[in-house]
Design an enzyme around this catalytic site. Structure first.
Site, PDB file in Angstrom:
ATOM      1  N   HIS A  28      -1.386  -0.272 -10.146  1.00 14.30           N
ATOM      2  CA  HIS A  28      -1.926  -1.299  -9.246  1.00 14.30           C
ATOM      3  C   HIS A  28      -2.361  -2.543 -10.030  1.00 14.30           C
ATOM      4  O   HIS A  28      -3.495  -3.017  -9.929  1.00 14.30           O
ATOM      5  CB  HIS A  28      -3.101  -0.743  -8.431  1.00 14.30           C
ATOM      6  CG  HIS A  28      -3.296  -1.457  -7.121  1.00 14.30           C
ATOM      7  ND1 HIS A  28      -3.774  -0.830  -5.992  1.00 14.30           N
ATOM      8  CD2 HIS A  28      -3.073  -2.765  -6.760  1.00 14.30           C
ATOM      9  CE1 HIS A  28      -3.861  -1.710  -4.993  1.00 14.30           C
ATOM     10  NE2 HIS A  28      -3.436  -2.878  -5.444  1.00 14.30           N
ATOM     11  N   ARG A  70       0.851  -1.178   0.000  1.00 16.00           N
ATOM     12  CA  ARG A  70       0.000   0.000   0.000  1.00 16.00           C
ATOM     13  C   ARG A  70       0.892   1.235   0.000  1.00 16.00           C
ATOM     14  O   ARG A  70       1.955   1.248   0.630  1.00 16.00           O
ATOM     15  CB  ARG A  70      -0.927   0.031   1.233  1.00 16.00           C
ATOM     16  CG  ARG A  70      -2.002  -1.037   1.246  1.00 16.00           C
ATOM     17  CD  ARG A  70      -3.081  -0.762   0.214  1.00 16.00           C
ATOM     18  NE  ARG A  70      -4.187  -1.704   0.302  1.00 16.00           N
ATOM     19  CZ  ARG A  70      -4.287  -2.832  -0.393  1.00 16.00           C
ATOM     20  NH1 ARG A  70      -3.294  -3.168  -1.224  1.00 16.00           N
ATOM     21  NH2 ARG A  70      -5.334  -3.619  -0.262  1.00 16.00           N
ATOM     22  N   GLU A 113      -4.413   6.886  -5.606  1.00 17.53           N
ATOM     23  CA  GLU A 113      -4.423   6.065  -6.817  1.00 17.53           C
ATOM     24  C   GLU A 113      -5.657   6.439  -7.638  1.00 17.53           C
ATOM     25  O   GLU A 113      -6.770   6.369  -7.125  1.00 17.53           O
ATOM     26  CB  GLU A 113      -4.488   4.575  -6.465  1.00 17.53           C
ATOM     27  CG  GLU A 113      -3.213   4.041  -5.859  1.00 17.53           C
ATOM     28  CD  GLU A 113      -3.276   2.537  -5.615  1.00 17.53           C
ATOM     29  OE1 GLU A 113      -4.278   1.901  -6.017  1.00 17.53           O
ATOM     30  OE2 GLU A 113      -2.346   2.009  -5.007  1.00 17.53           O
TER      31      GLU A 113
END
Length: 314
Positions: A276, A228, A257
């Site tokens: 991601h 993270r 993000e």
């Protein structure tokens, strides 16, 4: 306990809903894909099947009354930081931990090889007669922060490349061939050639790589974050790269993000940002189904479902 009539709220896909309806436990299934308020459950819901829907960030501070009647929650993600704390206390919660461990470990090794073997950079062009050299992963030092399913798969691949491996693990760990364990992150940051963040986001790991720790890294260290974005200080990361405390950063996770256009990390020559995607390469719902089916059978007969959320230490 009767195996008939268990009411399941399915927040995945219609295909998973159809599979649930055909389950031998004969549940009643209500499918609500990508709901705007995933915490609003049909009356009488006993099982919730959900995912890391961004809408969970808007959840109320107190659990709705419907959660008092839940017997089991299955989430598709390995991480639990998407969800409000009260969801994790409502009833047994099973996770998707390990479902994408192989894919994420592959991503990490690709990132390491990209630094050690930059083939594009040394590819011969017309008129290019220069001498080119490549590095190696053999004998390189790999530091792992976290040693769950993902960390274990990364270590297995790193061993095959002949890397030296150290793992930061605060909890007691069983001996593991080719791996040494440390209890302080400085034993990794001052030692590693490649440092991989693979720990869950908790209050203990938030900001783990602080400005001071980033600035004290072994010169030349390559940082990979597949956990993270909140595990490190992003502003300090840029300063550490500029100061030479780190040689490069590979980031599959950031805060926020996605990063906004013009963010300095996106244009930095020593940073690779991917959106991601380290987990990708597997059909998550297909991979989840066997444990979802097993868990439903267990709950319907009064048993304990598998893959329950464990203490998120590292």
């Amino acid at each position: 306990m009767s195996t008939a009539g268990l009411l399941v709220c399915n927040q995945l896909s219609a295909a998973t809903g159809a599979r649930l309806e055909a389950h031998p436990a004969h549940p009643r299934v209500i499918t609500r894909t990508e709901p705007e308020a995933p915490w609003e459950l049909p009356e009488g819901t006993e099982v919730l099947v959900t995912r890391g829907n961004p809408a969970w960030a808007r959840a109320p501070e107190v659990a709705p009354a419907a959660f008092a009647g839940l017997k089991w929650i299955q989430v598709m993600s390995a991480g639990l930081d998407f969800y409000p704390d009260w969801l994790l206390r409502a009833c047994p919660v099973s996770t998707g931990r390990g479902l994408t461990a192989h894919q994420i470990a592959d991503y990490v090794m690709a990132a390491l090889l990209r630094r050690a073997k930059p083939l594009d950079a040394v590819a011969l062009r017309r008129g290019d007669e220069g001498q080119h050299r490549l590095g190696t992963l053999t004998g390189a030092r790999l530091g792992l922060v976290g040693y769950g399913a993902i960390g274990g798969q990364i270590a297995a691949r790193a061993r095959a490349f002949g890397m030296e491996i150290r793992v930061l693990r605060r909890r007691e760990a069983a001996p593991d061939a080719g791996v040494s364990f440390v209890t302080e992150i400085e034993a990794l940051t001052g030692w590693a050639d490649h440092l991989v963040l693979a720990a869950p986001l908790t209050e203990a790991t938030r900001g783990l790589l602080s400005r001071a720790r980033l600035m004290a890294c072994r010169p030349g260290l390559h940082l990979v974050n597949i956990a993270r974005g909140e595990l490190l200080d992003q502003e300090a990361l840029i300063d550490a790269l500029e100061a030479g405390a780190l040689s490069h950063a590979t980031l599959d996770v950031t805060v926020p993000e996605p990063l906004p256009k013009g963010h300095p990390l996106l244009a930095h020559p020593k940073v690779l940002v991917t959106p991601h995607v380290a987990w990708s390469g597997v059909d998550l719902e297909e991979a989840l189904w066997p444990r979802l089916a097993e868990g439903l059978s267990a709950v319907a007969t009064g048993g304990t479902p598998p893959y329950l959320a464990a203490d998120l230490g590292y």
